[in-house]
Write a protein that holds these residues in place. Structure first.
Motif, mmCIF file in Angstrom:
data_model
loop_
_atom_site.group_PDB
_atom_site.id
_atom_site.type_symbol
_atom_site.label_atom_id
_atom_site.label_comp_id
_atom_site.label_asym_id
_atom_site.label_seq_id
_atom_site.Cartn_x
_atom_site.Cartn_y
_atom_site.Cartn_z
ATOM 1 N N SER A 183 0.824 -1.208 0.000
ATOM 2 C CA SER A 183 0.000 0.000 0.000
ATOM 3 C C SER A 183 0.859 1.260 0.000
ATOM 4 N N ARG A 184 1.912 1.250 0.804
ATOM 5 C CA ARG A 184 2.808 2.406 0.859
ATOM 6 C C ARG A 184 3.497 2.640 -0.477
ATOM 7 N N THR A 185 3.890 1.563 -1.143
ATOM 8 C CA THR A 185 4.547 1.698 -2.432
ATOM 9 C C THR A 185 3.599 2.247 -3.486
ATOM 10 N N CYS A 186 2.335 1.857 -3.409
ATOM 11 C CA CYS A 186 1.330 2.446 -4.309
ATOM 12 C C CYS A 186 1.257 3.956 -4.131
ATOM 13 N N GLU A 187 1.286 4.398 -2.875
ATOM 14 C CA GLU A 187 1.250 5.833 -2.605
ATOM 15 C C GLU A 187 2.551 6.511 -3.019
ATOM 16 N N ASP A 188 3.672 5.827 -2.787
ATOM 17 C CA ASP A 188 4.979 6.404 -3.086
ATOM 18 C C ASP A 188 5.229 6.565 -4.571
ATOM 19 N N SER A 189 4.450 5.879 -5.386
ATOM 20 C CA SER A 189 4.684 5.927 -6.832
ATOM 21 C C SER A 189 3.464 6.430 -7.605
ATOM 22 N N GLY A 190 2.327 5.805 -7.386
ATOM 23 C CA GLY A 190 1.146 6.183 -8.159
ATOM 24 C C GLY A 190 0.510 7.483 -7.732
ATOM 25 N N THR A 191 0.515 7.755 -6.420
ATOM 26 C CA THR A 191 -0.177 8.948 -5.914
ATOM 27 C C THR A 191 0.650 10.211 -6.087
ATOM 28 N N VAL A 192 1.884 10.198 -5.591
ATOM 29 C CA VAL A 192 2.664 11.433 -5.525
ATOM 30 C C VAL A 192 3.139 11.893 -6.893
ATOM 31 N N THR A 193 3.225 10.994 -7.865
ATOM 32 C CA THR A 193 3.687 11.397 -9.193
ATOM 33 C C THR A 193 2.561 11.837 -10.111
ATOM 34 N N LEU A 210 -3.556 26.619 -9.917
ATOM 35 C CA LEU A 210 -2.389 27.454 -9.670
ATOM 36 C C LEU A 210 -2.172 28.502 -10.756
ATOM 37 N N GLY A 211 -2.721 28.252 -11.935
ATOM 38 C CA GLY A 211 -2.534 29.197 -13.028
ATOM 39 C C GLY A 211 -1.170 29.095 -13.688
ATOM 40 N N VAL A 212 -0.460 28.005 -13.463
ATOM 41 C CA VAL A 212 0.844 27.787 -14.089
ATOM 42 C C VAL A 212 0.849 26.389 -14.693
ATOM 43 N N SER A 213 1.733 26.169 -15.659
ATOM 44 C CA SER A 213 1.806 24.863 -16.296
ATOM 45 C C SER A 213 2.495 23.855 -15.381
ATOM 46 N N THR A 214 2.280 22.589 -15.690
ATOM 47 C CA THR A 214 2.897 21.528 -14.886
ATOM 48 C C THR A 214 4.414 21.611 -14.930
ATOM 49 N N TRP A 215 4.974 21.959 -16.078
ATOM 50 C CA TRP A 215 6.420 22.050 -16.219
ATOM 51 C C TRP A 215 6.997 23.172 -15.361
ATOM 52 N N ASP A 216 6.192 24.202 -15.076
ATOM 53 C CA ASP A 216 6.686 25.313 -14.267
ATOM 54 C C ASP A 216 6.802 24.941 -12.794
ATOM 55 N N TYR A 217 5.810 24.192 -12.267
ATOM 56 C CA TYR A 217 5.885 23.858 -10.844
ATOM 57 C C TYR A 217 6.575 22.524 -10.586
ATOM 58 N N LEU A 218 6.857 21.757 -11.650
ATOM 59 C CA LEU A 218 7.462 20.435 -11.469
ATOM 60 C C LEU A 218 8.781 20.471 -10.696
ATOM 61 N N PRO A 219 9.712 21.397 -10.964
ATOM 62 C CA PRO A 219 10.981 21.376 -10.209
ATOM 63 C C PRO A 219 10.820 21.617 -8.715
ATOM 64 N N TYR A 220 9.667 22.133 -8.294
ATOM 65 C CA TYR A 220 9.466 22.458 -6.885
ATOM 66 C C TYR A 220 8.616 21.418 -6.153
ATOM 67 N N THR A 221 8.156 20.406 -6.858
ATOM 68 C CA THR A 221 7.349 19.355 -6.215
ATOM 69 C C THR A 221 8.285 18.298 -5.630
ATOM 70 N N PHE A 222 8.939 18.669 -4.535
ATOM 71 C CA PHE A 222 9.947 17.792 -3.944
ATOM 72 C C PHE A 222 9.338 16.474 -3.456
ATOM 73 N N LEU A 223 8.092 16.524 -2.991
ATOM 74 C CA LEU A 223 7.451 15.299 -2.513
ATOM 75 C C LEU A 223 7.319 14.291 -3.640
ATOM 76 N N GLY A 224 6.799 14.746 -4.784
ATOM 77 C CA GLY A 224 6.605 13.837 -5.904
ATOM 78 C C GLY A 224 7.899 13.341 -6.514
ATOM 79 N N LEU A 225 8.959 14.130 -6.420
ATOM 80 C CA LEU A 225 10.235 13.743 -7.006
ATOM 81 C C LEU A 225 11.075 12.859 -6.086
ATOM 82 N N LEU A 226 10.992 13.102 -4.782
ATOM 83 C CA LEU A 226 11.881 12.424 -3.846
ATOM 84 C C LEU A 226 11.284 11.154 -3.248
#
Length: 252
Positions: A183-193, A210-226
């Motif tokens: 279950s945790r792995t499902c959240e760690d991969s499917g949910t946060v990304t 947010l009014g911005v494109s996904t590519w603009d906020y992507l570098p700051y989504t540390f949760l989804g990346l890490l």
């Protein structure tokens, strides 16, 4: 006004919890637990039902709405006509129909997953990649990569959670790994990304809000990346790979 609402909600929670406790165990065990530990068991579903019924009664008695109108609000949402544009925009919303697209995607994802499972497709796929799922060190990274790939291909967070989750769960059980790790792995991969997929449900919603494109906020989504990286690190090191009750040892 906000403090009054909080107080009323707290009262409803305590009253509903106490009432359910009396029905379940009788008055004396409930009083004993309350005196000893001062902890009340809150039944969330009962509280939601009780609050909804209370709100319906208030709308009928004090606001003059009929039961038919309330049912219409529950289905299509409420439209406020106060004459103040900001207030109307804030309060004109809700209803089952406003969330049916999201709900339908989740239902279709579960149906699709059930078809794949009962037809044996998941077993065939799992057999094809069985060489990569012989240990937790390999299983979890493969699970993470598969969920991200399904997220990209299906554009649905629900499908990315359900399909890989149901496909890899037998492998977790075979290795003696507790299902909470799956279950945790499902959240760690499917949910946060999911918010990182521009054409996905979450990506479209976040970009619109947010009014911005996904590519603009992507570098700051540390949760989804890490978080996916942390999940892989856990698998490689054997940290927090909990054992099931039926098996004492798990090979990392």
């Amino acid at each position: 006004l906000a403090s009054i609402r909080v107080s009323v909600l707290s009262f409803y929670q305590m009253a509903a919890s106490g009432f359910c406790g009396i029905l379940r165990d009788g008055i004396w065990p409930l009083l004993w637990r309350g005196l000893v530990s001062f902890q009340w068991r809150i039944l969330v579903h009962f509280i939601l039902l009780f609050t909804g019924i209370t709100a319906m009664v208030i709308a009928i008695v004090f606001q003059g709405h009929s039961l038919l109108e309330i049912m219409s609000f529950m289905d299509g949402g409420y439209v406020m006509n106060s004459g103040i544009a900001d207030v109307d925009a804030l309060l004109s919303r809700g209803g089952i129909q406003s969330m049916m697209w999201t709900v339908s995607v989740a239902i279709l994802g579960m149906i699709y997953g059930g078809i794949l499972e009962k037809s044996g497709v998941l077993e065939v796929l799992l057999d094809k990649i069985s060489s990569f799922t012989k240990s937790a060190r390999m299983l979890i990274p493969v699970h993470v990569v598969t969920s991200i790939a399904v997220n990209l291909l299906s554009a649905s967070q629900y499908v990315a959670i359900l399909i890989p989750g149901r496909m890899f769960l037998p492998a977790y059980r075979k290795l003696g790994i507790d299902s909470c790790v799956a279950s945790r792995t499902c959240e760690d991969s499917g949910t946060v990304t999911s918010p990182l997929v521009p054409w996905g449900l979450c990506g479209v919603y976040f970009a619109g809000v947010l009014g911005v494109s996904t590519w603009d906020y992507l570098p700051y989504t540390f949760l989804g990346l890490l978080v996916p990286v942390v999940a892989v690190v856990y698998a490689m090191t054997g940290l927090f790979i909990f054992q099931s009750k039926d098996q004492m040892e798990v090979q990392p």
